[in-house]
Write a protein that holds these residues in place. Structure first.
Motif, PDB file in Angstrom:
ATOM      1  N   ALA A  27       0.834  -1.210   0.000  1.00 19.93           N
ATOM      2  CA  ALA A  27       0.000   0.000   0.000  1.00 19.93           C
ATOM      3  C   ALA A  27       0.869   1.261   0.000  1.00 19.93           C
ATOM      4  O   ALA A  27       2.039   1.222   0.378  1.00 19.93           O
ATOM      5  CB  ALA A  27      -0.895  -0.010   1.239  1.00 19.93           C
ATOM      6  N   PRO A  28       0.273   2.383  -0.400  1.00 22.57           N
ATOM      7  CA  PRO A  28       1.025   3.648  -0.305  1.00 22.57           C
ATOM      8  C   PRO A  28       1.277   4.016   1.145  1.00 22.57           C
ATOM      9  O   PRO A  28       0.385   3.903   1.982  1.00 22.57           O
ATOM     10  CB  PRO A  28       0.077   4.668  -0.969  1.00 22.57           C
TER      11      PRO A  28
ATOM     12  N   VAL B 246       7.596   5.680   3.885  1.00 24.98           N
ATOM     13  CA  VAL B 246       7.979   4.262   3.917  1.00 24.98           C
ATOM     14  C   VAL B 246       8.093   3.718   2.489  1.00 24.98           C
ATOM     15  O   VAL B 246       9.023   2.973   2.165  1.00 24.98           O
ATOM     16  CB  VAL B 246       6.955   3.428   4.732  1.00 24.98           C
TER      17      VAL B 246
ATOM     18  N   GLN C   9       1.148   7.186  -6.370  1.00 26.95           N
ATOM     19  CA  GLN C   9      -0.072   7.759  -5.801  1.00 26.95           C
ATOM     20  C   GLN C   9       0.053   9.281  -5.732  1.00 26.95           C
ATOM     21  O   GLN C   9       1.001   9.814  -5.162  1.00 26.95           O
ATOM     22  CB  GLN C   9      -0.357   7.233  -4.392  1.00 26.95           C
TER      23      GLN C   9
ATOM     24  N   ASN D 154      -5.181   9.610  -4.451  1.00 25.19           N
ATOM     25  CA  ASN D 154      -5.431   9.456  -3.013  1.00 25.19           C
ATOM     26  C   ASN D 154      -6.763  10.119  -2.649  1.00 25.19           C
ATOM     27  O   ASN D 154      -6.921  11.327  -2.788  1.00 25.19           O
ATOM     28  CB  ASN D 154      -4.282  10.091  -2.213  1.00 25.19           C
TER      29      ASN D 154
ATOM     30  N   ARG E 284     -12.159   1.671   6.706  1.00 27.13           N
ATOM     31  CA  ARG E 284     -12.432   2.566   7.844  1.00 27.13           C
ATOM     32  C   ARG E 284     -12.891   3.911   7.298  1.00 27.13           C
ATOM     33  O   ARG E 284     -12.507   4.290   6.192  1.00 27.13           O
ATOM     34  CB  ARG E 284     -11.171   2.757   8.717  1.00 27.13           C
TER      35      ARG E 284
ATOM     36  N   ASN F  79      -8.216  -3.258   1.716  1.00 26.75           N
ATOM     37  CA  ASN F  79      -7.161  -2.699   2.552  1.00 26.75           C
ATOM     38  C   ASN F  79      -7.677  -2.456   3.970  1.00 26.75           C
ATOM     39  O   ASN F  79      -8.872  -2.299   4.182  1.00 26.75           O
ATOM     40  CB  ASN F  79      -6.650  -1.378   1.909  1.00 26.75           C
TER      41      ASN F  79
ATOM     42  N   GLY G 137      -6.399  -4.454   6.662  1.00 28.13           N
ATOM     43  CA  GLY G 137      -6.387  -5.722   7.388  1.00 28.13           C
ATOM     44  C   GLY G 137      -5.131  -6.015   8.197  1.00 28.13           C
ATOM     45  O   GLY G 137      -4.996  -7.105   8.758  1.00 28.13           O
ATOM     46  N   SER G 138      -4.211  -5.052   8.294  1.00 27.01           N
ATOM     47  CA  SER G 138      -2.917  -5.389   8.912  1.00 27.01           C
ATOM     48  C   SER G 138      -3.033  -5.946  10.330  1.00 27.01           C
ATOM     49  O   SER G 138      -2.219  -6.772  10.738  1.00 27.01           O
ATOM     50  CB  SER G 138      -1.977  -4.184   8.896  1.00 27.01           C
TER      51      SER G 138
ATOM     52  N   MET H  85      -4.211  -5.101  -0.367  1.00 33.42           N
ATOM     53  CA  MET H  85      -3.170  -4.086  -0.269  1.00 33.42           C
ATOM     54  C   MET H  85      -2.757  -3.979   1.204  1.00 33.42           C
ATOM     55  O   MET H  85      -3.620  -3.851   2.080  1.00 33.42           O
ATOM     56  CB  MET H  85      -3.799  -2.786  -0.742  1.00 33.42           C
ATOM     57  N   ILE H  86      -1.460  -4.075   1.487  1.00 30.41           N
ATOM     58  CA  ILE H  86      -0.996  -4.142   2.881  1.00 30.41           C
ATOM     59  C   ILE H  86      -0.076  -2.967   3.208  1.00 30.41           C
ATOM     60  O   ILE H  86       0.897  -2.730   2.481  1.00 30.41           O
ATOM     61  CB  ILE H  86      -0.219  -5.456   3.117  1.00 30.41           C
TER      62      ILE H  86
ATOM     63  N   GLU I 234       5.183  -2.490   6.661  1.00 23.33           N
ATOM     64  CA  GLU I 234       6.073  -1.490   7.271  1.00 23.33           C
ATOM     65  C   GLU I 234       6.860  -2.137   8.416  1.00 23.33           C
ATOM     66  O   GLU I 234       8.053  -1.901   8.595  1.00 23.33           O
ATOM     67  CB  GLU I 234       5.199  -0.344   7.799  1.00 23.33           C
TER      68      GLU I 234
ATOM     69  N   TYR J 142      14.220   6.388   9.362  1.00 22.00           N
ATOM     70  CA  TYR J 142      12.781   6.347   9.653  1.00 22.00           C
ATOM     71  C   TYR J 142      12.220   4.945   9.400  1.00 22.00           C
ATOM     72  O   TYR J 142      11.482   4.389  10.215  1.00 22.00           O
ATOM     73  CB  TYR J 142      12.065   7.389   8.779  1.00 22.00           C
TER      74      TYR J 142
HETATM   75  C1  FNR Z   1      -0.329   5.216   5.429  1.00 23.57           C
HETATM   76  N1  FNR Z   1      -1.470   5.253   4.637  1.00 23.57           N
HETATM   77  C2  FNR Z   1      -1.468   5.983   3.461  1.00 23.57           C
HETATM   78  N2  FNR Z   1      -2.524   5.896   2.600  1.00 23.57           N
HETATM   79  C3  FNR Z   1      -2.492   6.521   1.395  1.00 23.57           C
HETATM   80  O1  FNR Z   1      -3.450   6.404   0.626  1.00 23.57           O
HETATM   81  N3  FNR Z   1      -1.408   7.273   1.050  1.00 23.57           N
HETATM   82  C4  FNR Z   1      -0.320   7.418   1.865  1.00 23.57           C
HETATM   83  O2  FNR Z   1       0.656   8.078   1.501  1.00 23.57           O
HETATM   84  C5  FNR Z   1      -0.362   6.784   3.141  1.00 23.57           C
HETATM   85  N4  FNR Z   1       0.688   6.899   4.037  1.00 23.57           N
HETATM   86  C6  FNR Z   1       0.761   6.064   5.131  1.00 23.57           C
HETATM   87  C7  FNR Z   1       1.923   6.032   5.905  1.00 23.57           C
HETATM   88  C8  FNR Z   1       2.029   5.120   6.943  1.00 23.57           C
HETATM   89  C9  FNR Z   1       3.298   5.060   7.737  1.00 23.57           C
HETATM   90  C10 FNR Z   1       0.941   4.258   7.253  1.00 23.57           C
HETATM   91  C11 FNR Z   1       1.035   3.269   8.375  1.00 23.57           C
HETATM   92  C12 FNR Z   1      -0.217   4.317   6.516  1.00 23.57           C
HETATM   93  C13 FNR Z   1      -2.612   4.357   4.913  1.00 23.57           C
HETATM   94  C14 FNR Z   1      -2.340   2.967   4.378  1.00 23.57           C
HETATM   95  O3  FNR Z   1      -2.086   2.942   2.988  1.00 23.57           O
HETATM   96  C15 FNR Z   1      -3.512   2.026   4.684  1.00 23.57           C
HETATM   97  O4  FNR Z   1      -4.669   2.506   4.069  1.00 23.57           O
HETATM   98  C16 FNR Z   1      -3.791   1.865   6.179  1.00 23.57           C
HETATM   99  O5  FNR Z   1      -2.607   1.781   6.935  1.00 23.57           O
HETATM  100  C17 FNR Z   1      -4.639   0.622   6.438  1.00 23.57           C
HETATM  101  O6  FNR Z   1      -4.010  -0.541   5.919  1.00 23.57           O
HETATM  102  P1  FNR Z   1      -3.226  -1.586   6.850  1.00 23.57           P
HETATM  103  O7  FNR Z   1      -2.164  -0.815   7.578  1.00 23.57           O
HETATM  104  O8  FNR Z   1      -4.224  -2.145   7.822  1.00 23.57           O
HETATM  105  O9  FNR Z   1      -2.685  -2.632   5.930  1.00 23.57           O
END
Ligand code: FNR
Length: 338
Positions: free
Chosen positions: A15-16, A20, A86, A112, A184, A213, A215-216, A238-239, A244, A281
């Motif tokens: 996932a984006p 990270v 993204q 996004n 969410r 997405n 589900g982590s 998507m994770i 991370e 980071y």
């Molecule tokens: C994110 N998320 C996020 N989403 C997005 O659309 N663009 C982004 O740049 C980011 N940046 C980001 C940074 C970090 C450090 C985290 C932890 C999360 C949200 C992410 O893509 C995802 O939607 C959520 O974290 C839920 O998915 P997981 O974590 O349960 O797999």
């Protein structure tokens, strides 16, 4: 199914993630078995002021901020057919300008529509687009009509299931190839239960691949990815946070020890001259509470890439590569960790 939809079907995706999802982490995810990788969210105007440079020293294509040399986006041939950029944008024209600038270097472009941060909301970007579907559709339609690579978006669910289904159906009419759905709402936080059933209902109602997405918390090993996908009735998954914390979640044959993952990550950070601050980071997010150990404390004091690498016995390799890069002529700003 057309080729673009196929690209997003039955896939496991990183996932984006801001800060990270830079090149070393994306390449690591691909090495470990991810099918596609998303970049961190990149804001349209930052891209627009950047210049595209072929970096012969590293074998990369760099989009550099000419005012200070910062790397906005670095990519390479290895990920070309797998990387989705993204975009953070609220403007169809700017979105198309960026997409046209980068379309030959990447595999897809994503909008996004889920970021709940004040910076995004105030700028009419991210989750603000959830309540402005007219604008979102304009951006997506303009992208679909004007670029040659597939276009997708990533949303959060709305409070009402039916409202979310209607929104997604509207977005589908723009010709997007797939949709990422974080289960969410924009006010919910990671500790809230992910609305897997809502994702499932959406998936039943549309004809493009749904990328589930959120589900982590339920994903602790590779098999959990498939369970989550089935729970959501989705085509793909998507994770973010699970990747991370330990990117080897993508390994089909079981996860690796965290130290081995850090070593694999640092080798890529060295080879692609990742900035020390970004590298630190990402490693910090892997170490988590291990930062409290004596080794973790030593790590926190590091200010250069070589110092970080030395902790995992890669100091010498880092130094050698940096000398090699310098002798070939280096591009990009060399920063020191804060
Ligand atoms: C994110 N998320 C996020 N989403 C997005 O659309 N663009 C982004 O740049 C980011 N940046 C980001 C940074 C970090 C450090 C985290 C932890 C999360 C949200 C992410 O893509 C995802 O939607 C959520 O974290 C839920 O998915 P997981 O974590 O349960 O797999």
């Amino acid at each position: 199914m057309n080729k673009n939809k196929e690209m997003y079907s039955n896939k496991i995706i990183m996932a984006p993630m801001v800060r990270v999802g830079t090149l070393p982490m994306r390449l690591l995810a691909l090495e470990y078995g991810a099918d596609l990788v998303y970049s961190e969210e990149l804001i349209d105007w930052k891209f627009l002021k950047s210049v595209r440079i072929i970096n012969h020293t590293l074998g990369t294509i760099d989009y550099i901020d000419p005012s200070d040399g910062t790397v906005i986006f670095r990519t390479c041939e290895k990920e070309k057919s797998k990387v989705i950029v993204q975009l953070g944008t609220c403007d169809p024209e700017r979105a198309v300008s960026v997409a046209k600038m980068i379309e030959n270097d990447i595999a897809g472009i994503d909008l996004n529509m889920g970021c709940p941060k004040e910076f995004s909301l105030k700028g009419g970007m991210g989750a603000a687009l959830l309540t402005n579907p007219h604008k979102a559709k304009n951006i997506l339609k303009s992208l679909v009509e004007n670029v040659n690579i597939p276009v997708t978006c990533k949303i959060r669910v709305l409070e009402g299931v039916q409202d979310t289904i209607e929104l997604v159906k509207e977005l589908e009419t723009t010709g997007i190839s797939a949709i990422g759905i974080h289960g969410r709402t924009k006010t919910e936080r990671p500790q809230h239960v992910n609305r897997n059933q809502t994702i499932k209902k959406i998936a039943h109602n549309i004809n493009i691949p749904v990328i589930a997405n959120g589900g982590s918390r339920e994903i602790h090993k590779h098999e959990d990815i498939i369970k989550f996908k089935e729970l959501c009735g989705a085509s793909s998954v998507m994770i973010a946070r699970a990747a991370e914390a330990n990117c080897s979640i993508f390994c089909e044959n079981g996860m690796k020890e965290l130290d081995d993952v850090i070593v694999d990550y640092l080798k890529l950070a060295i080879e692609y001259d990742n900035s020390p601050s970004n590298t630190k980071y990402c490693v910090q997010n892997m170490l988590k509470e291990l930062q409290e150990t004596p080794r973790g404390k030593k790590f926190l004091e590091c200010t250069t890439l070589e110092q970080i690498c030395a902790i995992w016995n890669l100091g010498e390799y880092c130094r050698r590569k940096q000398i090699e890069f310098h002798s070939k002529g280096m591009l990009g700003r060399r920063e020191v960790c804060p």
